[in-house]
Design a protein around this motif. Structure first.
Motif, short mmCIF file in Angstrom:
data_model
loop_
_atom_site.label_atom_id
_atom_site.label_comp_id
_atom_site.label_asym_id
_atom_site.label_seq_id
_atom_site.Cartn_x
_atom_site.Cartn_y
_atom_site.Cartn_z
N THR A 71 -32.36 17.31 -0.17
CA THR A 71 -32.57 17.29 1.27
C THR A 71 -32.45 15.85 1.77
OG1 THR A 71 -34.01 19.23 1.31
CG2 THR A 71 -34.29 17.65 3.10
N PHE A 72 -31.66 15.64 2.83
CA PHE A 72 -31.50 14.28 3.34
C PHE A 72 -31.39 14.29 4.85
CE2 PHE A 72 -27.08 15.65 2.86
CZ PHE A 72 -26.49 15.20 4.03
N ALA A 73 -31.52 13.11 5.45
CA ALA A 73 -31.40 12.97 6.90
C ALA A 73 -30.71 11.65 7.22
CB ALA A 73 -32.76 13.02 7.57
N THR A 74 -29.89 11.67 8.26
CA THR A 74 -29.25 10.46 8.78
C THR A 74 -29.63 10.33 10.24
OG1 THR A 74 -27.26 11.75 9.28
CG2 THR A 74 -27.29 10.56 7.18
N SER A 75 -29.90 9.10 10.68
CA SER A 75 -30.38 8.90 12.05
C SER A 75 -29.77 7.65 12.67
CB SER A 75 -31.90 8.76 12.09
OG SER A 75 -32.54 9.87 11.49
N ASN A 76 -29.71 7.67 13.99
CA ASN A 76 -29.42 6.46 14.76
C ASN A 76 -30.68 6.13 15.53
OD1 ASN A 76 -28.61 5.44 17.75
ND2 ASN A 76 -27.26 4.52 16.23
N ILE A 77 -31.31 5.01 15.19
CA ILE A 77 -32.57 4.61 15.81
C ILE A 77 -32.36 3.26 16.49
CG2 ILE A 77 -34.99 4.02 15.42
CD1 ILE A 77 -34.97 5.96 13.07
N LEU A 78 -32.67 3.20 17.77
CA LEU A 78 -32.52 1.99 18.55
C LEU A 78 -33.83 1.70 19.25
CD1 LEU A 78 -30.51 -0.20 19.56
CD2 LEU A 78 -29.99 1.32 21.49
N ASP A 79 -34.39 0.50 19.03
CA ASP A 79 -35.68 0.12 19.62
C ASP A 79 -36.76 1.15 19.31
OD1 ASP A 79 -34.50 -2.15 20.74
OD2 ASP A 79 -33.95 -1.09 22.57
N ASN A 80 -36.77 1.58 18.05
CA ASN A 80 -37.76 2.54 17.55
C ASN A 80 -37.66 3.92 18.19
OD1 ASN A 80 -39.05 0.71 15.72
ND2 ASN A 80 -40.15 -0.20 17.46
N ILE A 81 -36.54 4.20 18.83
CA ILE A 81 -36.32 5.52 19.44
C ILE A 81 -35.13 6.18 18.76
CG2 ILE A 81 -35.71 6.76 21.55
CD1 ILE A 81 -37.07 4.54 23.13
N CYS A 82 -35.34 7.38 18.25
CA CYS A 82 -34.27 8.13 17.60
C CYS A 82 -33.35 8.71 18.67
CB CYS A 82 -34.84 9.23 16.72
SG CYS A 82 -33.58 10.18 15.86
N ARG A 83 -32.08 8.37 18.59
CA ARG A 83 -31.12 8.88 19.58
C ARG A 83 -30.24 9.99 19.00
NH1 ARG A 83 -27.40 4.95 22.24
NH2 ARG A 83 -26.79 4.46 20.11
N LEU A 84 -30.10 10.01 17.68
CA LEU A 84 -29.25 11.01 17.04
C LEU A 84 -29.74 11.21 15.61
CD1 LEU A 84 -26.67 12.80 16.98
CD2 LEU A 84 -25.38 10.74 16.37
N ARG A 85 -29.80 12.46 15.19
CA ARG A 85 -30.28 12.75 13.83
C ARG A 85 -29.60 14.00 13.31
NH1 ARG A 85 -34.82 11.77 10.52
NH2 ARG A 85 -35.56 13.57 9.32
N LEU A 86 -29.19 13.96 12.07
CA LEU A 86 -28.71 15.15 11.37
C LEU A 86 -29.51 15.27 10.08
CD1 LEU A 86 -25.18 16.56 10.82
CD2 LEU A 86 -26.69 16.21 8.84
#
Length: 258
Positions: A71-86
Motif C-alpha cells: 500500500t502506498f500514497a503519493t501527494s502534492n503538499i504545498l505550505d502544509n496543505i495537501c492539494r493532490l493525493r493518490l
C-alpha cells in the motif's frame, strides 16, 4: 473546495501501473509529487500492526520493482496543505483493493481529471468508479472516499458505507449517483421499473448519458441538477447502498396574527 475519485476492486491493477498513473496525473495537473509513503507491517509477539513510512519517489519505485510494497500514497503538499493525493490500497492490513484520488478543484481545468480517468479505465479494469465533489478539505475528501468519520455528500445519505460494502463488491448496488459514474455490465443489467438500468438511462436525456470506455466499463454522466431526482428514484428502488429516505424539513412556525 476538493473533489475525489474512488476506483473500487482494483486487484487487477498492479502497483507499477498505479504508480505510473500517479506520475501521469500529477504531471498533467502541474502538481509535482512532493511526498511519498508506504505501509510497513510490524510483527509483534502478541499482535500484528503497521505504520506509515515516508520514502523518496525513487526509493518507492525501487521497492515496488522488488515487489516489497503493498500500500502506498503519493501527494502534492504545498505550505502544509495537501492539494493532490493518490493512494493505492490492497486487502492487506484490513483494507480493500481500491484507489483513492483527491484534488483541489483549482488544479482541474476543462475536465482534465475525468479525461485522465477515462483513459485509465480504457486500459485497466476495476469494477466501479465514482467522481464526487463538494468537500471542504482534503481530509473530508479522503474520509468520504473511505466511508468513515460521518462524511457525506448528500443530505439523504448514510455515513456508514463499510457495512454495506459487500453489496458494492457483488455489483448489485451503486453507492450513490454522481455527476460521473464508471459502471460495468452487471450494473447496466440491474432492474429499474421493469427494464434494465442501461435502457432506463437511454430512455430519457434527463437520465444522463452513457459512453462505452471498454468492453467492460461505461461512463455514466449525470447533470448536476438531476442528481437529487435520480438518487431518490433509484434509492427508493433499493439500488443505492448509501441512500436513505430524505428527512422532511421541519415546518416553519406559523406567524401569529396581532
Amino acid at each position: 473546495m476538493y473533489s475525489g475519485i474512488v476506483l473500487y476492486n482494483t486487484e487487477n491493477i498492479s502497483q507499477n501501473i498505479a504508480l505510473e498513473f500517479a506520475e501521469t496525473l500529477f504531471s498533467a495537473l502541474n502538481a509535482p509529487i512532493t511526498d511519498t509513503s508506504y505501509i510497513k507491517p510490524i510483527i509483534r509477539k502478541t499482535c500484528s500492526d503497521f505504520k506509515q513510512v515516508n520514502i523518496s519517489l525513487k526509493g518507492l519505485k525501487r521497492k515496488i520493482n522488488l515487489q516489497k510494497i503493498i500500500t502506498f500514497a503519493t501527494s502534492n503538499i504545498l505550505d502544509n496543505i495537501c492539494r493532490l493525493r493518490l493512494a493505492y490500497y490492497t486487502e492487506e492490513f484490513g483494507g480493500k483493493n481500491d484507489i483513492y484520488i483527491l484534488y483541489d478543484n483549482k488544479l482541474d481545468h476543462d475536465g482534465l481529471v475525468l479525461e485522465l480517468i477515462k483513459n485509465f479505465a480504457r486500459q485497466n479494469y476495476f469494477s466501479y468508479g465514482i467522481k464526487y465533489s463538494g468537500c471542504k478539505s482534503a481530509n473530508n475528501a479522503i474520509e468520504y472516499a473511505m466511508g468513515f468519520n460521518f462524511a457525506t455528500i448528500y443530505p439523504y445519505e448514510k455515513y456508514y458505507l463499510l457495512r454495506d460494502r459487500k453489496q458494492l463488491n457483488d455489483n448489485k448496488r451503486l453507492r450513490m449517483i454522481y455527476t460521473a459514474n464508471i459502471i460495468n455490465h452487471h450494473h447496466l443489467d440491474m432492474c429499474v421499473d421493469n427494464t434494465t438500468l442501461k435502457d432506463w438511462i437511454l430512455s430519457d436525456k434527463s437520465h444522463g448519458t452513457l459512453e462505452e470506455l471498454s468492453d467492460k466499463l461505461w461512463l455514466w454522466q449525470v447533470a448536476e441538477n438531476e442528481l437529487d431526482n435520480i438518487n431518490n428514484f433509484l434509492g427508493e428502488l433499493d439500488l443505492l447502498t448509501s441512500w436513505k429516505l430524505p428527512t422532511p424539513e421541519p415546518e416553519k412556525p406559523k406567524r401569529r396574527l396581532p
